[in-house]
Design an enzyme around this catalytic site. Structure first.
Site, PDB file in Angstrom:
ATOM      1  N   ASP A  14      58.692   2.495  18.145  1.00  0.00           N
ATOM      2  CA  ASP A  14      58.889   3.317  19.358  1.00  0.00           C
ATOM      3  C   ASP A  14      57.994   2.885  20.592  1.00  0.00           C
ATOM      4  O   ASP A  14      57.607   3.854  21.418  1.00  0.00           O
ATOM      5  CB  ASP A  14      58.689   4.853  19.098  1.00  0.00           C
ATOM      6  CG  ASP A  14      56.996   5.225  18.897  1.00  0.00           C
ATOM      7  OD1 ASP A  14      56.264   4.195  18.543  1.00  0.00           O
ATOM      8  OD2 ASP A  14      56.971   6.296  19.087  1.00  0.00           O
ATOM      9  N   GLU A  15      57.246   1.755  20.445  1.00  0.00           N
ATOM     10  CA  GLU A  15      56.619   1.438  21.570  1.00  0.00           C
ATOM     11  C   GLU A  15      56.890  -0.032  22.351  1.00  0.00           C
ATOM     12  O   GLU A  15      57.334  -0.703  21.502  1.00  0.00           O
ATOM     13  CB  GLU A  15      54.936   1.103  21.030  1.00  0.00           C
ATOM     14  CG  GLU A  15      54.377   2.396  20.690  1.00  0.00           C
ATOM     15  CD  GLU A  15      53.263   1.663  19.923  1.00  0.00           C
ATOM     16  OE1 GLU A  15      51.881   2.129  20.495  1.00  0.00           O
ATOM     17  OE2 GLU A  15      53.293   1.405  18.816  1.00  0.00           O
ATOM     18  N   ASP A  73      55.721   4.986  25.010  1.00  0.00           N
ATOM     19  CA  ASP A  73      55.579   5.269  23.561  1.00  0.00           C
ATOM     20  C   ASP A  73      56.497   6.584  23.428  1.00  0.00           C
ATOM     21  O   ASP A  73      56.137   7.517  24.389  1.00  0.00           O
ATOM     22  CB  ASP A  73      54.262   5.628  23.218  1.00  0.00           C
ATOM     23  CG  ASP A  73      53.903   5.800  22.045  1.00  0.00           C
ATOM     24  OD1 ASP A  73      54.834   6.403  21.296  1.00  0.00           O
ATOM     25  OD2 ASP A  73      52.682   5.779  21.223  1.00  0.00           O
TER      26      ASP A  73
HETATM   27  P1  TTP Z   1      53.908   6.925  16.403  1.00  0.00           P
HETATM   28  O1  TTP Z   1      54.146   6.512  17.994  1.00  0.00           O
HETATM   29  O2  TTP Z   1      52.473   6.525  15.794  1.00  0.00           O
HETATM   30  O3  TTP Z   1      53.793   8.656  16.384  1.00  0.00           O
HETATM   31  P2  TTP Z   1      55.063   9.373  17.021  1.00  0.00           P
HETATM   32  O4  TTP Z   1      55.831   8.711  18.012  1.00  0.00           O
HETATM   33  O5  TTP Z   1      55.600  10.163  16.163  1.00  0.00           O
HETATM   34  O6  TTP Z   1      54.053  10.310  17.872  1.00  0.00           O
HETATM   35  P3  TTP Z   1      53.418  10.271  19.216  1.00  0.00           P
HETATM   36  O7  TTP Z   1      53.569   8.858  19.843  1.00  0.00           O
HETATM   37  O8  TTP Z   1      53.794  11.224  20.324  1.00  0.00           O
HETATM   38  O9  TTP Z   1      51.604  10.616  18.810  1.00  0.00           O
HETATM   39  O10 TTP Z   1      54.878   6.373  15.517  1.00  0.00           O
HETATM   40  C1  TTP Z   1      56.344   6.214  15.946  1.00  0.00           C
HETATM   41  C2  TTP Z   1      57.069   6.643  14.791  1.00  0.00           C
HETATM   42  O11 TTP Z   1      56.883   5.671  13.611  1.00  0.00           O
HETATM   43  C3  TTP Z   1      57.054   7.972  13.990  1.00  0.00           C
HETATM   44  O12 TTP Z   1      57.945   8.912  14.806  1.00  0.00           O
HETATM   45  C4  TTP Z   1      57.289   7.781  12.769  1.00  0.00           C
HETATM   46  C5  TTP Z   1      57.045   6.426  12.403  1.00  0.00           C
HETATM   47  N1  TTP Z   1      55.869   6.238  11.581  1.00  0.00           N
HETATM   48  C6  TTP Z   1      55.802   5.977  10.275  1.00  0.00           C
HETATM   49  O13 TTP Z   1      57.081   5.908   9.616  1.00  0.00           O
HETATM   50  N2  TTP Z   1      54.778   5.729   9.407  1.00  0.00           N
HETATM   51  C7  TTP Z   1      53.227   5.788  10.044  1.00  0.00           C
HETATM   52  O14 TTP Z   1      52.326   5.810   9.596  1.00  0.00           O
HETATM   53  C8  TTP Z   1      53.346   6.194  11.478  1.00  0.00           C
HETATM   54  C9  TTP Z   1      52.157   6.275  12.247  1.00  0.00           C
HETATM   55  C10 TTP Z   1      54.466   6.344  12.007  1.00  0.00           C
HETATM   56 MG    MG Z   2      55.328   7.592  19.442  1.00  0.00          MG
END
Ligand code: TTP
Ligand code: MG
Length: 401
Positions: A102-103, A8
């Protein structure tokens, strides 16, 4: 026992922006959507330290951090990064499931020993990502997806953690239930009324009590409290089983008219993609995510397989109208499964043939001049590409919802 690995990215969109503009590095900054410029999509960890969170509007965020730098997101950068990442993962195992933008889940059960064990694989993947993109990722590992996700959440940012089967009990015993993937605010509150606060409490709770309160989900919740979860990683090269599209709406919606508009756009996306791949589907699913992030899906079987936008839309709408919506809706998804080869369908009715010609012409024009050059009335009102749905996939076609 399997070894499941979750990668992630840390503050993904923000990290990509910090990487491409050195002036943003080490600074509290946040990415806002290109369509909806008042909401924080994600914040750098520097900004999170001030209390800036995803979903806050710009005014709230500036209150937390007056010198917050805002950057308008560029979705192409994020999706192209994601596509390249898939190649990085495949070095370590062929069993890769791109789970969200991103996962990714990897099943490294059979391959970990080739690289020196699970922690070595995790460290190498982090290093590859840092070298290629200059951004940090967190890797979590465990015997199933639930524990891999937990390991990653507990070790963010820039983390690497493997929770082995004999550690699970010690980790879960004191852990608040809301930390578990899939247990939202509402479930947490309902569990609390039963006196269940930690995963340990949940795993030990009598199944009859949970079943009374949560119905069939009760058993699943107890299993989660015991650290049990799915361990099947759905590798992308398997046969396509469904075509779907989902979208986080630019604003939460409550009226059937607004929902209908979004469903029409989704139906058109799904329909046109199915026509492109020459498939039809016989089972339609609609996914609904409430404002609170509680997510569920409902399905129905169609009389005959279809890839007709209007038929998809009508069926999606009848699923929605049969549901009593409890909260404003944040995300909607439409997908068709039980796929058939379109060639199997012989058009008996002239109307069907006429519509097929129309679709072919529209899809052709859109292929040539870009998506939605030519589209249906209800699709025109709102731009549909300003937000990347959490269900985004590189190929735009996925195996299951
Ligand atoms: P996440 O993996 O939830 O968040 P992140 O990568 O920004 O932070 P971390 O994993 O370190 O806690 O989401 C991945 C990407 O998806 C995030 O950078 C932006 C996008 N996103 C949205 O567009 N809308 C949303 O509601 C969420 C949660 C994320
Ligand atoms: Mg993330």
């Amino acid at each position: 026992m399997k070894i499941i690995l979750l990668v992630d990215m840390d503050a993904f969109f923000a990290s990509v922006e910090q990487r491409s503009n050195p002036a943003l590095r080490g600074k509290p900054m946040a990415v806002i959507g290109s369509g909806h410029r008042t909401v924080i999509t994600t914040a750098s960890y520097e900004a999170r330290a001030y209390g800036v969170r995803t979903g806050m509007n710009v005014y709230e965020a500036r209150k937390q951090c007056p010198h917050l730098i805002l950057v308008v997101g560029n979705n192409d950068k994020y999706t192209s990064t994601c596509s390249v990442l898939e190649g990085v993962y495949r070095v370590y195992t062929p069993i890769v499931e791109i789970y969200s933008i991103d996962e990714a889940f990897l099943d490294i059960t059979e391959s970990a020993h080739l690289f020196g064990g699970p922690l070595a694989v995790g460290a190498r993947i982090k290093e590859d990502i840092r070298r290629m993109f200059g951004i940090n990722a967190t890797v979590g590992m465990g015997p199933n997806k639930l524990i891999a996700k937990l390991a990653s959440d507990l070790d963010k940012p820039d983390g690497l953690r493997w929770i082995s089967p004999d550690e699970i009990q010690d980790v879960l015993d004191p852990l608040p239930v809301k930390e578990l993937w899939g247990i939202g605010k509402r479930t947490t509150e309902r569990l609390e009324t039963l006196g269940i606060r930690t995963c340990g409490d949940l795993g030990r709770a009598p199944v009859s009590m949970l079943r009374n309160k949560f119905g069939i989900l009760g058993e699943r919740l107890k299993a989660m409290g015991m650290g049990l979860g799915p361990s099947e990683v759905h590798a992308e090269e398997e046969e396509v089983k469904s075509v779907g599209h989902s979208r986080t709406l630019s604003e939460d919606v409550t009226t059937l008219q607004e929902i209908g508009q979004a469903l029409f756009q989704l139906s058109e996306k799904v329909g046109s993609r199915m026509r492109k791949y020459a498939v039809t589907g016989k089972t339609i699913s609609v996914v609904i995510r409430y404002k609170s992030f509680e997510t569920f899906s409902k399905q129905s079987r169609l009389g005959m397989p279809t890839n007709d936008t209007h038929v998809i839309y009508r069926n999606a709408m009848s699923i929605i109208t049969a549901i009593r919506l409890r909260e404003p809706v944040r995300l909607l998804g439409v997908s068709l499964s039980d796929l058939h080869d379109d060639g199997e369908q012989i058009s008996i009715f002239e109307e069907h043939r006429r519509r097929q010609r129309l679709f072919t012409a529209m899809d052709g024009i859109n292929d040539r001049y870009g998506n939605a050059t030519l589209t249906w009335g209800p699709c025109v009102r709102k731009s549909s590409d300003s937000v990347i749905s959490p269900a985004w996939r590189p190929g735009g076609i996925r195996k299951s919802l």
